[in-house]
Scaffold this motif. Structure first.
Motif, PDB file in Angstrom:
ATOM      1  N   GLU A   1       0.827  -1.210   0.000  1.00  0.00           N
ATOM      2  CA  GLU A   1       0.000   0.000   0.000  1.00  0.00           C
ATOM      3  C   GLU A   1       0.862   1.260   0.000  1.00  0.00           C
ATOM      4  OE1 GLU A   1      -3.310   0.485  -0.492  1.00  0.00           O
ATOM      5  OE2 GLU A   1      -3.056  -1.613  -1.060  1.00  0.00           O
ATOM      6  N   THR A   2       1.974   1.221   0.717  1.00  0.00           N
ATOM      7  CA  THR A   2       2.897   2.362   0.683  1.00  0.00           C
ATOM      8  C   THR A   2       3.416   2.571  -0.733  1.00  0.00           C
ATOM      9  OG1 THR A   2       3.570   2.002   2.986  1.00  0.00           O
ATOM     10  CG2 THR A   2       5.059   3.289   1.606  1.00  0.00           C
TER      11      THR A   2
ATOM     12  N   ARG B   1       1.872   1.748  -3.513  1.00  0.00           N
ATOM     13  CA  ARG B   1       0.770   2.275  -4.331  1.00  0.00           C
ATOM     14  C   ARG B   1       0.671   3.793  -4.202  1.00  0.00           C
ATOM     15  NH1 ARG B   1      -2.373  -1.912  -6.253  1.00  0.00           N
ATOM     16  NH2 ARG B   1      -2.456  -3.769  -4.930  1.00  0.00           N
ATOM     17  N   GLY B   2       0.933   4.282  -3.006  1.00  0.00           N
ATOM     18  CA  GLY B   2       0.845   5.715  -2.785  1.00  0.00           C
ATOM     19  C   GLY B   2       1.901   6.513  -3.522  1.00  0.00           C
TER      20      GLY B   2
END
Length: 301
Positions: free
Chosen positions: A181-182, A184-185
């Motif tokens: 998720e990091t 993806r950011g």
């Protein structure tokens, strides 16, 4: 007697602590090739080097994180060996792998940085027996969840880890969801380079692509037909020679893992000669820049 025992205990207390006990928790940042390893060192603060079994480990601060940088070595065996060596000598909290790779997904281009959500060892397998009819059959006690490439069948690998009562058969090793998720950011926040030092430029602007599958094996691939098979069979976006081995070691040790792979070539899917030699430096720089930004975006602790 009591005096002798007390003296011995005091002497033991004054002995240096093992390296792992002296170390603060660190993120292992592993590079597959030297150019990106050197690029990461340029931004490293407080660098300290230690050589273990001939392998150089450089500790310091990068992107606000305590890290230890080292090269995996090319090949599945080298990557597994150096990763476990780091885990045995340092207090490793996470593993971040960075390197170049061959693109498999036809929608991707040279220069793209790919961050798969799971990794498989697609060349772990069986060379099957050829029948009189010209087909290939596995022994009756074996099976494969994947179709074969001629005589080559893929099989899962067995993993033994703490807390398990027996070996576990796995075809895929997951990337840590929080780390993914990091990543993806960051996908739309980093401008990647599109020309190398000799001013050879890409035809399409490179991008960061997160998700999907990656596969690793002991073979350098530069074959269009096999590339198509790997995409169709494993839905792989990228292939390399190290990442799944590191993912395997991370899984066995219960350490969060993620890998960034910048495409230096198309694994035989491009026109003419393989382009790795042309775009390896560009891909290495892009991968290093993404990893530095990723470390800066990771939550503290």
């Amino acid at each position: 007697m009591h005096s002798t025992r007390l003296t011995l205990l005091l002497a033991l207390a004054l002995l240096p602590l093992p390296l792992a006990a002296q170390e603060v928790p660190r993120i292992a940042v592993i590079s597959a090739f030297e150019p990106e390893w050197i690029a990461l060192q340029e931004s490293l603060d407080g660098a300290e080097e230690e050589v273990i079994n001939g392998n150089r480990f450089i500790s310091g601060t990068l992107g606000g994180q305590e890290v230890v940088l080292f090269l995996s070595g090319i090949s599945m065996v080298n990557a597994a060996m150096t990763t476990q060596l780091a885990l045995d000598h340092f207090d490793i909290s996470h593993i971040v792998f960075s390197g170049i790779a061959g693109g498999v997904d036809p929608s991707l281009s040279i220069g793209d940085v790919v961050v798969p959500e799971q990794w498989g060892q697609y060349l772990e397998g069986v060379f099957a027996r050829e029948t009189a009819a010209g087909t290939f059959e596995l022994p009756s006690w074996m099976s494969s969840e994947f179709p074969s490439y001629g005589m080559m069948y893929t099989r899962p690998v067995e993993v033994v880890r703490s807390g398990s009562n027996e070996p576990e058969a796995r075809s895929w090793f997951p990337v840590d969801p929080g780390l993914l998720e990091t990543a993806r950011g960051l996908a739309d926040t980093i401008a990647l380079e599109d020309c190398n030092a000799e001013n050879a430029c890409l035809s399409k602007a490179p991008r960061i692509v997160v998700g999907g599958n990656g596969v690793s094996g002991m073979t350098f691939v530069d074959n269009a037909a096999f590339r198509e098979f790997v995409f169709d069979t494993f839905q792989a976006r990228v292939l390399d020679m190290e990442s799944a081995a590191v993912a395997h070691v991370a899984y066995a040790n219960g350490v969060p893992f993620i890998a960034f792979r910048s495409l230096s070539d198309l694994a035989g899917g491009g026109e003419g000669e393989n382009q790795m030699a042309t775009f390896m430096s560009l891909a290495s720089r892009n991968s290093a820049e993404v990893v530095k930004a990723f470390l800066g975006a990771m939550p503290e602790g």
